[in-house]
Design an enzyme around this catalytic site. Structure first.
Site, PDB file in Angstrom:
ATOM      1  N   SER A 163      28.719  73.153  26.738  1.00 48.27           N
ATOM      2  CA  SER A 163      28.705  71.720  26.467  1.00 48.27           C
ATOM      3  C   SER A 163      29.250  70.886  27.618  1.00 48.27           C
ATOM      4  CB  SER A 163      29.567  71.460  25.226  1.00 48.27           C
ATOM      5  OG  SER A 163      29.914  70.101  25.149  1.00 48.27           O
ATOM      6  N   GLU A 192      31.072  68.510  27.212  1.00 49.92           N
ATOM      7  CA  GLU A 192      32.472  68.212  26.871  1.00 49.92           C
ATOM      8  C   GLU A 192      33.430  69.021  27.746  1.00 49.92           C
ATOM      9  OE1 GLU A 192      34.486  66.307  24.456  1.00 49.92           O
ATOM     10  OE2 GLU A 192      32.686  65.146  24.809  1.00 49.92           O
ATOM     11  N   TYR A 208      38.048  71.661  20.998  1.00 53.90           N
ATOM     12  CA  TYR A 208      36.630  72.053  20.991  1.00 53.90           C
ATOM     13  C   TYR A 208      36.184  72.437  22.404  1.00 53.90           C
ATOM     14  CZ  TYR A 208      31.580  71.316  21.269  1.00 53.90           C
ATOM     15  OH  TYR A 208      30.233  71.455  21.538  1.00 53.90           O
TER      16      TYR A 208
HETATM   17  N1  GDD Z   1      31.975  60.648  16.055  1.00 56.44           N
HETATM   18  C1  GDD Z   1      32.346  59.377  16.345  1.00 56.44           C
HETATM   19  N2  GDD Z   1      32.593  58.510  15.323  1.00 56.44           N
HETATM   20  N3  GDD Z   1      32.475  59.016  17.641  1.00 56.44           N
HETATM   21  C2  GDD Z   1      32.819  57.735  17.901  1.00 56.44           C
HETATM   22  C3  GDD Z   1      33.060  56.800  16.894  1.00 56.44           C
HETATM   23  C4  GDD Z   1      32.949  57.209  15.536  1.00 56.44           C
HETATM   24  O1  GDD Z   1      33.157  56.452  14.592  1.00 56.44           O
HETATM   25  N4  GDD Z   1      33.373  55.620  17.484  1.00 56.44           N
HETATM   26  C5  GDD Z   1      33.319  55.805  18.792  1.00 56.44           C
HETATM   27  N5  GDD Z   1      33.000  57.082  19.071  1.00 56.44           N
HETATM   28  C6  GDD Z   1      32.884  57.672  20.423  1.00 56.44           C
HETATM   29  C7  GDD Z   1      33.710  58.947  20.636  1.00 56.44           C
HETATM   30  O2  GDD Z   1      35.079  58.612  20.877  1.00 56.44           O
HETATM   31  C8  GDD Z   1      32.981  59.530  21.847  1.00 56.44           C
HETATM   32  O3  GDD Z   1      33.444  58.924  23.023  1.00 56.44           O
HETATM   33  C9  GDD Z   1      31.521  59.112  21.629  1.00 56.44           C
HETATM   34  O4  GDD Z   1      31.540  58.089  20.631  1.00 56.44           O
HETATM   35  C10 GDD Z   1      30.591  60.219  21.189  1.00 56.44           C
HETATM   36  O5  GDD Z   1      31.149  60.865  20.077  1.00 56.44           O
HETATM   37  P1  GDD Z   1      30.301  61.942  19.223  1.00 56.44           P
HETATM   38  O6  GDD Z   1      29.007  61.368  18.821  1.00 56.44           O
HETATM   39  O7  GDD Z   1      31.203  62.470  18.161  1.00 56.44           O
HETATM   40  O8  GDD Z   1      29.934  63.076  20.287  1.00 56.44           O
HETATM   41  P2  GDD Z   1      30.833  63.786  21.430  1.00 56.44           P
HETATM   42  O9  GDD Z   1      30.390  63.207  22.743  1.00 56.44           O
HETATM   43  O10 GDD Z   1      32.259  63.741  21.116  1.00 56.44           O
HETATM   44  O11 GDD Z   1      30.366  65.310  21.309  1.00 56.44           O
HETATM   45  C11 GDD Z   1      28.982  65.651  21.119  1.00 56.44           C
HETATM   46  O12 GDD Z   1      28.369  65.968  22.351  1.00 56.44           O
HETATM   47  C12 GDD Z   1      28.886  67.125  23.003  1.00 56.44           C
HETATM   48  C13 GDD Z   1      28.101  67.299  24.306  1.00 56.44           C
HETATM   49  O13 GDD Z   1      28.768  66.588  25.317  1.00 56.44           O
HETATM   50  C14 GDD Z   1      28.953  66.836  20.140  1.00 56.44           C
HETATM   51  O14 GDD Z   1      27.619  67.095  19.774  1.00 56.44           O
HETATM   52  C15 GDD Z   1      29.513  68.085  20.788  1.00 56.44           C
HETATM   53  O15 GDD Z   1      29.361  69.182  19.908  1.00 56.44           O
HETATM   54  C16 GDD Z   1      28.740  68.344  22.096  1.00 56.44           C
HETATM   55  O16 GDD Z   1      29.240  69.492  22.731  1.00 56.44           O
END
Ligand code: GDD
Length: 324
Positions: free
Chosen positions: A82, A84, A116
């Site tokens: 990832s 991440e 994670y």
């Molecule tokens: N989930 C979530 N919920 N994220 C939020 C929110 C909310 O209400 N508000 C703001 N965010 C911001 C998070 O702080 C982060 O910066 C961004 O939105 C994306 O969050 P997510 O959609 O939860 O995805 P992620 O980037 O943390 O992780 C995803 O992508 C990775 C690949 O880079 C996941 O799918 C991981 O499993 C994957 O590895």
């Protein structure tokens, strides 16, 4: 897929090494194994770090060690790594202010920012180890965020599009929108959206989000799955970054999503809630897919705008059809 006669569902638990090895024993002659098992929600990993470690980190070890013990060294293996893992590699300000365009690629150092991401790094290194130590055809795809209508509802993209779908449905219910609430005798709650028809007041909870300033390189999941398969068709195993090369803030995602349903100013629909901020954030993700383009012949087929509109359309249609 459940109706496909070539599909077999075997029950097991990735965190239980005996269970993994028992299943693999039945399938020692398979051609390819893809490990996408994870507790994949970054925010949840801060609250359940050990569980995340067991599934996301040790789960990969359980598969690879079973493959070694069962002499499955010629079976090809894919690990879902990832973006991440890059963590706080780039500071947003540096990335935006420097004249040089900045990307993460296969050579960029990992500086994981969550339990994670740390678990994903362990699995990534384990995959490299079996490739180099045992000569296995084990590849890792370092996938940047990939989204689509099937995305879980607690990830930010789907959380936004699902809310829009529900809101559009609510708006449809034949109640006339009254701009302002001056003529009603009640104190409006800033967490709610109000609509008034005659004496009837209807409310709808606003969309609660955390940090809107983080940058993500968002692509369409369907395109990315194709890249996973392409990696295992190569003569030699390797690691590949899979991304679009473009980055957008959550704020920009909101802009495209809301304007697709005719809402130019979404500020009255969204509340920023500390509950959704993380103890540590990944500020800036933008990948370079040169290696995947050159070696695999892979390119992303959907733009950011197409992806957002596809997700909004799906959720608007879904909620229109649901009797909510
Ligand atoms: N989930 C979530 N919920 N994220 C939020 C929110 C909310 O209400 N508000 C703001 N965010 C911001 C998070 O702080 C982060 O910066 C961004 O939105 C994306 O969050 P997510 O959609 O939860 O995805 P992620 O980037 O943390 O992780 C995803 O992508 C990775 C690949 O880079 C996941 O799918 C991981 O499993 C994957 O590895």
């Amino acid at each position: 897929i459940l109706n496909n006669e070539n599909f077999n569902l075997a029950q097991g638990d990735i965190t239980d090494a005996f269970s993994v090895s028992r299943i693999l024993k039945e399938y020692v002659h398979v051609d390819e194994i893809y490990n996408l098992a994870a507790q994949s929600h970054v925010a949840v990993s801060f609250k359940q770090p050990a569980l995340t470690w067991d599934i996301t980190g040790k789960g990969c070890l359980n598969i690879l060690q079973s493959m070694i013990d069962l002499d499955m060294l010629s079976v090809r293996f894919y690990q879902a790594s990832s973006s991440e893992m890059y963590g706080k590699n780039f500071d947003t300000r540096d990335s935006l202010l420097s004249n040089v365009e900045r990307y993460q690629d296969e050579e960029t150092k990992f500086l994981p920012q969550s339990p994670y991401a740390i678990a994903k790094c362990a699995a990534h290194y384990m995959t490299r180890l079996v490739r180099e130590g045992y000569g296995m055809h084990a590849s890792a795809g370092i996938l940047f965020n990939h989204e689509g209508p099937r995305r879980g509802e607690t990830f930010v993209t789907r959380k936004i599009t699902k809310w829009i779908g529900e809101y559009c449905k609510w708006k449809q219910k034949g109640i006339r929108l009254t701009p302002g609430v001056h003529d009603i005798d009640f104190t409006p709650n800033p967490d709610l959206i109000y609509r008034v028809a005659h004496d009837e007041v209807k409310t709808f909870p606003k969309l609660r989000l955390g940090n809107l300033e983080a940058y993500r390189d968002w692509g369409y999941a369907g395109d990315y799955v194709e890249a996973m398969w392409m990696m295992l068709q190569q003569e030699s195993p390797d690691d590949y970054v899979i991304c679009t090369g473009k980055t957008h803030t959550i704020r920009e995602f909101l802009g495209v999503a809301f304007s697709h349903v005719g809402i130019k100013d979404w500020s009255n629909c969204v509340v920023q809630d500390p509950e959704f901020y993380r103890p540590a954030e990944v500020d800036y993700l933008r990948g370079c897919n040169d290696k995947a383009v050159d070696k695999l012949g892979w390119t992303p087929k959907h733009s950011f705008e197409e992806l957002v509109r596809m997700m909004v359309d799906h959720d608007v249609k879904k909620h229109r059809n649901d009797n909510i």
